[in-house]
Design a protein around this motif. Structure first.
Motif, PDB file in Angstrom:
ATOM      1  N   CYS A 141      -2.697 -12.697   6.016  1.00  0.00           N
ATOM      2  CA  CYS A 141      -3.923 -11.914   6.198  1.00  0.00           C
ATOM      3  C   CYS A 141      -4.253 -11.063   4.961  1.00  0.00           C
ATOM      4  O   CYS A 141      -5.390 -11.018   4.517  1.00  0.00           O
ATOM      5  CB  CYS A 141      -3.794 -10.989   7.404  1.00  0.00           C
ATOM      6  SG  CYS A 141      -3.953 -11.855   8.983  1.00  0.00           S
ATOM      7  N   HIS A 142      -3.239 -10.347   4.445  1.00  0.00           N
ATOM      8  CA  HIS A 142      -3.531  -9.386   3.363  1.00  0.00           C
ATOM      9  C   HIS A 142      -3.560 -10.044   1.982  1.00  0.00           C
ATOM     10  O   HIS A 142      -3.939  -9.396   1.012  1.00  0.00           O
ATOM     11  CB  HIS A 142      -2.500  -8.251   3.374  1.00  0.00           C
ATOM     12  CG  HIS A 142      -2.662  -7.326   4.542  1.00  0.00           C
ATOM     13  ND1 HIS A 142      -3.611  -6.317   4.581  1.00  0.00           N
ATOM     14  CD2 HIS A 142      -2.037  -7.283   5.744  1.00  0.00           C
ATOM     15  CE1 HIS A 142      -3.543  -5.683   5.744  1.00  0.00           C
ATOM     16  NE2 HIS A 142      -2.595  -6.248   6.469  1.00  0.00           N
ATOM     17  N   GLY A 143      -3.153 -11.301   1.905  1.00  0.00           N
ATOM     18  CA  GLY A 143      -3.197 -11.980   0.616  1.00  0.00           C
ATOM     19  C   GLY A 143      -1.959 -11.709  -0.216  1.00  0.00           C
ATOM     20  O   GLY A 143      -1.275 -10.703  -0.022  1.00  0.00           O
ATOM     21  N   MET A 144      -1.673 -12.610  -1.141  1.00  0.00           N
ATOM     22  CA  MET A 144      -0.459 -12.519  -1.940  1.00  0.00           C
ATOM     23  C   MET A 144      -0.379 -11.215  -2.726  1.00  0.00           C
ATOM     24  O   MET A 144       0.684 -10.636  -2.900  1.00  0.00           O
ATOM     25  CB  MET A 144      -0.401 -13.705  -2.899  1.00  0.00           C
ATOM     26  CG  MET A 144       0.953 -13.902  -3.515  1.00  0.00           C
ATOM     27  SD  MET A 144       1.054 -15.445  -4.422  1.00  0.00           S
ATOM     28  CE  MET A 144       0.114 -15.038  -5.877  1.00  0.00           C
ATOM     29  N   MET A 145      -1.516 -10.725  -3.215  1.00  0.00           N
ATOM     30  CA  MET A 145      -1.524  -9.498  -3.994  1.00  0.00           C
ATOM     31  C   MET A 145      -2.000  -8.285  -3.190  1.00  0.00           C
ATOM     32  O   MET A 145      -2.305  -7.240  -3.746  1.00  0.00           O
ATOM     33  CB  MET A 145      -2.388  -9.670  -5.253  1.00  0.00           C
ATOM     34  CG  MET A 145      -1.821 -10.647  -6.272  1.00  0.00           C
ATOM     35  SD  MET A 145      -0.144 -10.189  -6.817  1.00  0.00           S
ATOM     36  CE  MET A 145      -0.487  -8.659  -7.687  1.00  0.00           C
ATOM     37  N   GLY A 146      -2.096  -8.444  -1.866  1.00  0.00           N
ATOM     38  CA  GLY A 146      -2.384  -7.306  -0.998  1.00  0.00           C
ATOM     39  C   GLY A 146      -3.834  -6.845  -0.974  1.00  0.00           C
ATOM     40  O   GLY A 146      -4.134  -5.787  -0.422  1.00  0.00           O
ATOM     41  N   VAL A 147      -4.734  -7.620  -1.546  1.00  0.00           N
ATOM     42  CA  VAL A 147      -6.129  -7.137  -1.609  1.00  0.00           C
ATOM     43  C   VAL A 147      -6.929  -7.486  -0.351  1.00  0.00           C
ATOM     44  O   VAL A 147      -8.099  -7.159  -0.246  1.00  0.00           O
ATOM     45  CB  VAL A 147      -6.889  -7.642  -2.860  1.00  0.00           C
ATOM     46  CG1 VAL A 147      -6.261  -7.101  -4.124  1.00  0.00           C
ATOM     47  CG2 VAL A 147      -6.945  -9.160  -2.905  1.00  0.00           C
ATOM     48  N   GLY A 148      -6.301  -8.156   0.619  1.00  0.00           N
ATOM     49  CA  GLY A 148      -6.998  -8.441   1.878  1.00  0.00           C
ATOM     50  C   GLY A 148      -7.699  -9.783   1.893  1.00  0.00           C
ATOM     51  O   GLY A 148      -8.591 -10.001   2.709  1.00  0.00           O
ATOM     52  N   ASP A 149      -7.257 -10.694   1.020  1.00  0.00           N
ATOM     53  CA  ASP A 149      -7.974 -11.973   0.917  1.00  0.00           C
ATOM     54  C   ASP A 149      -7.157 -13.162   1.440  1.00  0.00           C
ATOM     55  O   ASP A 149      -7.363 -14.300   1.033  1.00  0.00           O
ATOM     56  CB  ASP A 149      -8.410 -12.219  -0.531  1.00  0.00           C
ATOM     57  CG  ASP A 149      -7.221 -12.321  -1.484  1.00  0.00           C
ATOM     58  OD1 ASP A 149      -6.091 -12.003  -1.051  1.00  0.00           O
ATOM     59  OD2 ASP A 149      -7.415 -12.706  -2.638  1.00  0.00           O
ATOM     60  N   GLY A 150      -6.226 -12.898   2.380  1.00  0.00           N
ATOM     61  CA  GLY A 150      -5.467 -14.003   2.979  1.00  0.00           C
ATOM     62  C   GLY A 150      -6.364 -14.885   3.837  1.00  0.00           C
ATOM     63  O   GLY A 150      -7.340 -14.401   4.410  1.00  0.00           O
ATOM     64  N   ASP A 151      -6.006 -16.172   3.929  1.00  0.00           N
ATOM     65  CA  ASP A 151      -6.854 -17.129   4.651  1.00  0.00           C
ATOM     66  C   ASP A 151      -7.121 -16.706   6.090  1.00  0.00           C
ATOM     67  O   ASP A 151      -8.245 -16.779   6.576  1.00  0.00           O
ATOM     68  CB  ASP A 151      -6.188 -18.511   4.666  1.00  0.00           C
ATOM     69  CG  ASP A 151      -6.242 -19.146   3.291  1.00  0.00           C
ATOM     70  OD1 ASP A 151      -7.020 -18.643   2.446  1.00  0.00           O
ATOM     71  OD2 ASP A 151      -5.501 -20.117   3.056  1.00  0.00           O
ATOM     72  N   ALA A 152      -6.053 -16.249   6.799  1.00  0.00           N
ATOM     73  CA  ALA A 152      -6.201 -15.935   8.224  1.00  0.00           C
ATOM     74  C   ALA A 152      -7.060 -14.696   8.457  1.00  0.00           C
ATOM     75  O   ALA A 152      -7.511 -14.452   9.571  1.00  0.00           O
ATOM     76  CB  ALA A 152      -4.834 -15.750   8.865  1.00  0.00           C
ATOM     77  N   GLY A 153      -7.272 -13.902   7.415  1.00  0.00           N
ATOM     78  CA  GLY A 153      -8.034 -12.668   7.609  1.00  0.00           C
ATOM     79  C   GLY A 153      -9.531 -12.842   7.442  1.00  0.00           C
ATOM     80  O   GLY A 153     -10.323 -11.978   7.843  1.00  0.00           O
TER      81      GLY A 153
END
Ligand code: HEC
Length: 180
Positions: A91-103
């Motif tokens: 959800c939060h993305g690899m670098m934590g910016v909130g761009d994960g696929d599930a989010g």
């Protein structure tokens, strides 16, 4: 007068940009430190209710004032990175910016973790509480991890996040969540 103030600001902005770039590259290598902050995967602001509650009343018991007992050792950071990758990056993305696929399709988008991590106002107890209890109190899809991860695992994830994401401040270009 205003001109020198302005050029001071510009120099400061470059200095921050240089530090941010160098910090990430030192930790991860240059290749994955280029974050695209434009377009549909641009970072979002956080759940406003969570932040209003924390700033106004602090973290609820039993989380209030708790401090991370896990030192920023290489072992702890690596273990935290492994757990983050397994449980949070989706959800939060690899670098934590909130761009994960599930989010991408959630009503309240996953928070850009670097924003709060970079603000001294947000202490360890904010993250311990948010990760343990999730977002049901705020009607968001942030899952509660308190019965899924041990305290030690949660703290190690925070140790990793502080080492990896905090330096991504400031991000003035973050945009609010889209209205429903
Ligand atoms: C199903 C998607 C999802 C997963 C998996 C997930 N989160 Fe979240 N997270 C969210 C959403 C959505 C928000 C924003 C809403 C809120 O604050 O409740 C959020 C908010 C947060 C916040 C509050 C940050 C702030 O500044 O507002 C923290 C801290 C956080 N998540 C950490 C984690 C950690 C650590 C993990 C893994 C252990 C994780 N999350 C897993 C969706 C997710």
């Amino acid at each position: 007068m205003w001109k020198s103030a302005l050029s001071g600001l510009i120099v400061a902005a470059f200095a921050i940009a240089a530090f941010v770039g160098a910090g990430c590259a030192t930790f991860f290598g240059a290749a994955i430190c280029t974050i695209d902050r434009s377009g549909p995967s641009a970072p979002t602001v956080q759940s406003p209710e969570r932040h209003k509650l924390y700033v106004g009343a602090g973290a609820p018991a039993p989380y209030r004032d708790k401090q991370n007992p896990q030192a920023a050792s290489i072992g702890n950071v690596i273990e935290g990175a492994r757990l983050y990758d397994l449980r949070c990056a989706v959800c939060h993305g690899m670098m934590g910016v909130g761009d994960g696929d599930a989010g991408a399709t959630l009503d309240t988008r996953p928070a850009d973790l670097g924003r709060s991590l970079g603000q001294p106002l947000y202490k360890d107890d904010f993250f311990y509480w948010s990760i343990s209890e999730g977002g049901s109190a705020f009607g968001t899809d942030m899952p509660p991890f308190k019965s899924d991860l041990t305290d030690r695992e949660i703290w190690r994830i925070l140790t990793f996040m502080r080492a990896a994401f905090s330096e991504q401040q400031p991000q003035p270009e973050a945009r609010p969540n889209a209205p429903p």
